[in-house]
Write a protein that holds these residues in place. Structure first.
Motif, PDB file in Angstrom:
ATOM      1  N   SER A  61      33.302  32.423  67.266  1.00  0.00           N
ATOM      2  CA  SER A  61      32.932  31.131  67.522  1.00  0.00           C
ATOM      3  C   SER A  61      32.645  30.421  66.344  1.00  0.00           C
ATOM      4  CB  SER A  61      31.508  30.935  68.491  1.00  0.00           C
ATOM      5  OG  SER A  61      30.508  31.495  67.371  1.00  0.00           O
ATOM      6  N   GLY A  62      32.848  29.061  66.410  1.00  0.00           N
ATOM      7  CA  GLY A  62      32.506  28.186  65.139  1.00  0.00           C
ATOM      8  C   GLY A  62      31.164  28.363  64.685  1.00  0.00           C
ATOM      9  N   LEU A  63      30.063  28.879  65.399  1.00  0.00           N
ATOM     10  CA  LEU A  63      28.751  29.159  64.921  1.00  0.00           C
ATOM     11  C   LEU A  63      28.953  30.541  64.290  1.00  0.00           C
ATOM     12  CD1 LEU A  63      26.339  27.364  67.371  1.00  0.00           C
ATOM     13  CD2 LEU A  63      26.567  26.873  64.739  1.00  0.00           C
ATOM     14  N   GLU A 123      30.140  29.831  60.733  1.00  0.00           N
ATOM     15  CA  GLU A 123      28.963  29.304  60.149  1.00  0.00           C
ATOM     16  C   GLU A 123      27.921  30.505  59.616  1.00  0.00           C
ATOM     17  OE1 GLU A 123      27.641  25.637  61.748  1.00  0.00           O
ATOM     18  OE2 GLU A 123      29.441  24.964  62.254  1.00  0.00           O
ATOM     19  N   TYR A 128      26.906  18.561  63.275  1.00  0.00           N
ATOM     20  CA  TYR A 128      26.892  19.291  64.698  1.00  0.00           C
ATOM     21  C   TYR A 128      25.297  19.504  64.815  1.00  0.00           C
ATOM     22  CZ  TYR A 128      28.041  22.593  68.210  1.00  0.00           C
ATOM     23  OH  TYR A 128      28.052  23.288  69.288  1.00  0.00           O
ATOM     24  N   GLU A 163      30.167  17.217  57.013  1.00  0.00           N
ATOM     25  CA  GLU A 163      30.912  17.167  58.112  1.00  0.00           C
ATOM     26  C   GLU A 163      31.621  15.653  58.325  1.00  0.00           C
ATOM     27  OE1 GLU A 163      28.990  18.642  61.703  1.00  0.00           O
ATOM     28  OE2 GLU A 163      29.995  17.294  62.815  1.00  0.00           O
ATOM     29  N   ASP A 208      32.793  20.862  57.395  1.00  0.00           N
ATOM     30  CA  ASP A 208      33.219  21.379  58.781  1.00  0.00           C
ATOM     31  C   ASP A 208      34.492  20.294  59.152  1.00  0.00           C
ATOM     32  OD1 ASP A 208      33.604  21.334  61.483  1.00  0.00           O
ATOM     33  OD2 ASP A 208      31.358  21.610  61.860  1.00  0.00           O
ATOM     34  N   THR A 266      36.273  20.362  61.849  1.00  0.00           N
ATOM     35  CA  THR A 266      36.694  20.344  63.255  1.00  0.00           C
ATOM     36  C   THR A 266      37.098  19.068  63.730  1.00  0.00           C
ATOM     37  OG1 THR A 266      34.775  22.197  63.641  1.00  0.00           O
ATOM     38  CG2 THR A 266      35.614  20.792  65.650  1.00  0.00           C
ATOM     39  N   SER A 309      35.383  24.986  64.293  1.00  0.00           N
ATOM     40  CA  SER A 309      35.368  25.197  65.555  1.00  0.00           C
ATOM     41  C   SER A 309      36.758  25.278  66.242  1.00  0.00           C
ATOM     42  CB  SER A 309      34.377  24.495  66.358  1.00  0.00           C
ATOM     43  OG  SER A 309      34.355  24.761  67.719  1.00  0.00           O
ATOM     44  N   THR A 365      37.561  26.343  68.827  1.00  0.00           N
ATOM     45  CA  THR A 365      37.189  25.987  70.292  1.00  0.00           C
ATOM     46  C   THR A 365      37.795  24.511  70.684  1.00  0.00           C
ATOM     47  OG1 THR A 365      35.242  27.053  69.896  1.00  0.00           O
ATOM     48  CG2 THR A 365      35.374  25.756  71.799  1.00  0.00           C
ATOM     49  N   LYS A 366      37.804  23.729  69.626  1.00  0.00           N
ATOM     50  CA  LYS A 366      38.205  22.245  69.686  1.00  0.00           C
ATOM     51  C   LYS A 366      39.593  22.041  69.410  1.00  0.00           C
ATOM     52  CE  LYS A 366      33.510  22.647  70.204  1.00  0.00           C
ATOM     53  NZ  LYS A 366      32.630  22.158  69.213  1.00  0.00           N
ATOM     54  N   GLY A 384      36.286  29.838  69.364  1.00  0.00           N
ATOM     55  CA  GLY A 384      36.515  30.494  68.394  1.00  0.00           C
ATOM     56  C   GLY A 384      35.958  29.639  67.080  1.00  0.00           C
TER      57      GLY A 384
END
Ligand SMILES: *Cc1c(COP(=O)(O)O)cnc(C)c1O
Length: 382
Positions: free
Chosen positions: A81-83, A86, A106, A149, A178, A180, A200, A202-203, A213
């Motif tokens: 995940s993005g987290l 991080e 975020y 970010e 970041d 993303t 992330s 995921t995005k 992811g």
């Protein structure tokens, strides 16, 4: 294994070829999903490449090579995940180190620092990174990291990456961006002086709202040595199926981003002219405070738009009324999404310096036809 970096190719070509040679045995043009947890060894303690799949997997490797090539970094490390990305990056620091954090990151990044890494011993200060004096005042002798970010979530603020990176480097801190929201299709922070990029996946990289992811991309020698150790020791790794989906998403990143940007531009223009809308946040609008910096450091302005209505009740009503825009958290997929950050994505930052206006609506503009998106918003606003 063969992992061509795609040197010399253009972005769209690298997205399809870097790390993605046809498979050796049958010539399959797609990188296989290596669904395995372990690898047969050639002799005791002599694995071919990896001994166990927490440490590495060929599908993950292909994604890493491709994303590193697109960001212009030496190495990429993929996460579950993005987290996960991080937290692994933050674990390269030690208790007592200090982080300067943009004041509109975020919400999950803020929560990770304030509720998890803070108690672990990492101190941090949030600061408005468009205010140079405030940034200089926040940097201390133990500041090791500046966390940026841009564009930010959900207010689409723009930070001058090259400018603030120079100030952080002077003070002996490293810089992570970041990326993303922009993705490497629109913005490449490593070329602007950042030491690492986090995503992330995921995005927009995944791009189809079908996976979770994350990733770190870096050319920093210390991180290149330390992060893979932590990947294996901490274990926030992605599965091969998700890596395959992310790689499949990456192939169309450039064309999808063009469509996202075109749609967002049309939607932002429509909202700016609508009598019920009190404010539109979109870096592509000439009156956006970060417009000039965005025009300089990004090749286009992205697919995210947020806007404000007179009251919080108006925001809730409009978010409940769209049909093409789904009411949902997350962003970056081909389908358009609408949400009210206050009670949804940003509920975890209520009462913190990151709290967002209750009158704010955030849109992730998908790649549907812009006319249909505008008609949907017109109906919901009318
Ligand atoms: C979603 C998001 C994250 C966290 O990523 P996950 O994949 O949800 O863990 C980090 N940064 C930004 C900007 C995000 O939008």
């Amino acid at each position: 294994m063969e992992t061509p970096s795609g040197d010399g190719m253009r972005f769209e070509t690298k997205a399809i070829h870097a790390g993605q040679d046809p498979e050796a045995l049958y010539g399959a043009v797609n990188v296989p999903i290596y669904q395995t947890s372990t690898y047969a060894q050639e002799d005791v303690g002599r694995p071919k490449v990896w001994d166990y799949a927490r440490g590495g997997n060929p599908t993950r490797e292909a994604l890493q090579v491709a994303l590193a090539a697109l960001e212009g970094g030496e190495r990429c490390f993929a996460f579950g995940s993005g987290l996960g990305a991080e937290s692994t990056l933050l674990l390269t620091f030690r208790p007592g180190d200090h982080v300067v954090l943009a004041n509109d990151v975020y919400g999950g990044t803020y929560r990770l620092l304030s509720k998890v890494m803070g108690p672990w011993g990492l101190s941090f200060t949030t600061v408005d990174l468009t205010d140079e004096a405030a940034l200089r005042a926040a940097l201390t002798p133990v500041t090791r990291l500046l966390w940026i970010e841009t564009p930010s979530n959900p207010l689409l603020k723009i930070v001058d990456i090259a400018g603030v990176a120079a100030i952080a480097h002077e003070a002996g801190a490293r810089v992570v961006v970041d990326n993303t929201f922009a993705t490497p299709a629109l913005q490449r922070p490593l070329e602007l002086g950042a030491d690492a990029v986090v995503h992330s996946v995921t995005k927009y990289v995944g791009g189809h709202s079908d996976l979770i992811g994350g990733a770190i991309v870096t050319s920093d020698p210390e991180w290149i040595e330390r992060v893979p150790y932590l990947v294996n020791a901490v274990g926030a790794v992605p599965g091969p199926m998700d890596c395959y989906l992310a790689l499949r998403g990456l192939k169309t990143l450039a064309v999808r981003m063009r469509a996202h940007c075109e749609g967002a531009r049309a939607v932002a223009g429509f909202l700016s002219a609508h009598p019920r809308v009190t404010k539109v946040h979109y870096p592509g609008l000439p009156d956006h405070p970060g417009h000039d910096v965005a025009a300089r450091q990004m090749s286009d302005f992205g697919g995210m738009v947020s806007f404000q209505l007179p009251t919080p009740e108006d925001a809730l009503e409009v978010a409940r009324s769209t049909r093409v825009f789904f009411l949902a958290e997350s962003l970056g997929g081909v389908e358009s999404l609408i949400e009210v950050p206050g009670p949804m994505t940003h509920a975890s930052v209520a009462g913190s310096p990151l709290e967002v206006p209750a009158t704010l609506i955030r849109l992730s503009v998908g790649i549907e036809h812009p006319d249909d998106l505008i008609a949907d918003l017109e109906r919901a606003l009318g």
